[in-house]
Every structure is written in structure tokens, then in C-alpha cells.
Design an enzyme around this catalytic site. Structure first.
Site, PDB file in Angstrom:
ATOM      1  CB  SER A  36      -0.880  -0.479   1.093  1.00  0.00           C
ATOM      2  OG  SER A  36      -1.955  -0.635   0.697  1.00  0.00           O
ATOM      3  CG  HIS A  87      -2.272   3.743   4.160  1.00  0.00           C
ATOM      4  ND1 HIS A  87      -3.722   3.152   4.804  1.00  0.00           N
ATOM      5  CD2 HIS A  87      -1.439   2.260   3.958  1.00  0.00           C
ATOM      6  CE1 HIS A  87      -3.750   2.060   4.599  1.00  0.00           C
ATOM      7  NE2 HIS A  87      -2.653   1.192   4.103  1.00  0.00           N
TER       8      HIS A  87
END
Length: 269
Positions: free
Chosen positions: A133, A185
């Protein structure tokens, strides 16, 4: 009717290869019954010399849902490979994927270090992060700057305006998936903006190949030094300055000295 998948794969060769690699690694992890502790990245194992985990954590997924979500987003972001006419394209994609993997991993460790040493939040010492991610969020960010009119398609039915996708996805995943790594993230978004705004620039084939060579070398040496895997052909011997390890390839008699990397629950990224 959409275009045959074969043509999509041909137009997104790098994306298709990465999805294939991540899927193969997921299959291997399932077959070997590996868990987060085997491939994940944490502050604690990084300072113990497990620098190879920056790479394994990025390309590994434990849950099939996690794999499908990341690869679905990555497939949509593979449009970068088709935008050579605006300065992107396959080479740009490959060069900056390397940058995103390494720098987002390093930035996560830097954030952990700050939270542990400055704010005394010991929770982040053993948090184990795993998943692609960071890179996905990085490419969302780059595309939101370079092509703000684009759309991010997820699972073939959910479409988000790319200009808002990084922060929408950051908030959405943090709410829906409590174990999602907010810092992981966020690090991808930060590195993505640094690339998109030209703060990180100058990548070409020479620097990409050089960077890849150092990544492979550090990966192998850190595997050997950490005891995670024994390479019989490689011997680490001490030198005058113990902080600078020497790498000797048995049989060739050649020795290489390199600078050591100084990097001072689980989360999915």
C-alpha cells in the site's frame, strides 16, 4: 464490452509483472504458512539489522483480501505506463517504483523512531507492517498531481476522482480497517508528493540500475548478517572500523567494503 485482458496486460507490462510477483509471493507465504513476523517490517527488527524486511514487507501480503485490494488499485494506477506523452511511461514507472519502495519504508522507520525516542510511545517499537500500500498510495499521489482528471477504479465498480483519492483512501482505510497502517500509507503519500513536485528527480536508467544493485547487495548482506538466511558463498568479516562491514565472496578472493545502514501488534499497508 471491454478490451480483452491480454491487451491490457501488454499495455501495462511493469504493473502486470509486479502483480504477478506479489501474487506468487502470497502463494508461497500461504504454502509455507508464514506470518507477519517472518516477512514484516518493524522498528525493532530494523535496528537489529533486518534491513531486508524493507523489501519483503512491501511485496508480501498475508490476507488474500489485502492482496486483492492492493492489486486492484495498482492495476488501475498502471495507467501511468500509458502516459509517456506527458512525461510518465514505463521507464518512469519502474524508476520511481524503486524510489517509493525504499524511501517509503525508510520514512516509516523514521516516523517510528521519532514517536519512540521523542514521544516515548513504545507501541511503535514492535508494530509489524506488511503490504504494497505504501507504493499504491505513492502512485495515487503522483497521478493526482500529474493527471488530476483521471479516475481510480477499484474492483471494477468503484470509481474515485484521482485528485482526492490519496486522502479519501487514507481516511477510508483507517476507519474500515483498524489494523491498516496510517503511517505507512501517509509515508507513501509524502514520498509521492516529493516525486510529483520534482523534489526527487534525476532518475534515469543508470541511477535505477545502480540503485537496484545496492538494494540487492544490502538485501543479501543483511539477510546474512541477521542470520535469517545462510548464504554459503558469502562471508562477512570485520574490518578496522567495526561499523563498516566487509563483504567477501568466497572463491574469488575479492572484498567489498560498504557503509552500514543506520536506522534507528502488526499493521497492514
Amino acid at each position: 464490452m471491454g478490451r480483452p485482458l491480454f491487451y491490457e496486460i501488454v499495455e501495462k507490462p511493469a504493473t502486470s509483472c509486479i502483480i504477478g510477483i506479489c501474487s506468487a509471493i502470497w502463494f508461497y507465504i500461504q504454502k509455507r504458512n508464514f506470518g507477519y513476523s517472518h516477512v514484516g517490517l518493524s522498528y525493532e527488527n530494523a535496528i537489529e539489522g533486518h534491513h531486508w524486511r524493507i523489501i519483503t514487507s512491501a511485496f508480501s501480503h498475508i490476507s488474500v483480501i489485502h492482496l486483492v485490494f492492493n492489486m486492484s488499485a495498482l492495476w488501475s494506477l498502471g495507467v501511468v505506463e500509458q502516459l509517456g506523452h506527458v512525461g510518465l511511461g514505463v521507464a518512469y514507472y519502474l524508476h520511481h517504483t524503486l524510489v517509493l519502495v525504499v524511501l517509503s519504508g525508510a520514512l516509516v522507520l523514521g516516523m517510528y523512531h521519532l514517536l519512540i525516542q521523542r514521544f516515548k510511545i513504545e507501541y511503535f517499537r514492535r508494530v509489524m507492517a506488511v503490504g504494497y500500500s505504501c507504493v499504491v498510495f505513492g502512485w495515487m499521489t503522483i497521478l493526482s498531481v500529474k493527471q488530476p482528471s483521471s479516475k481510480l477504479d477499484l474492483f471494477g465498480f468503484l470509481s474515485l476522482p484521482i485528485s482526492f483519492a490519496p486522502f479519501e483512501s487514507l481516511i477510508f482505510t483507517s476507519i474500515i480497517v483498524p489494523q491498516a497502517s496510517f503511517l505507512g500509507h501517509l509515508s507513501g503519500i509524502v514520498v509521492g508528493y516529493a516525486i510529483a513536485w520534482g523534489l526527487i528527480h534525476g532518475m534515469n536508467n543508470y541511477w535505477a540500475i545502480s540503485m537496484l544493485g545496492w538494494i540487492v547487495l544490502v538485501f543479501v548482506v543483511s539477510l546474512k548478517r541477521s542470520g535469517a538466511y545462510d548464504f554459503d558463498f558469502l562471508e562477512i568479516e570485520s574490518v578496522t572500523d567495526p561499523s563498516l562491514p566487509s563483504v567477501r565472496f568466497l572463491g574469488s578472493g575479492r572484498t567489498l567494503q560498504m557503509s552500514s545502514l543506520a536506522v534507528e501488534g502488526f499493521e497492514i499497508v
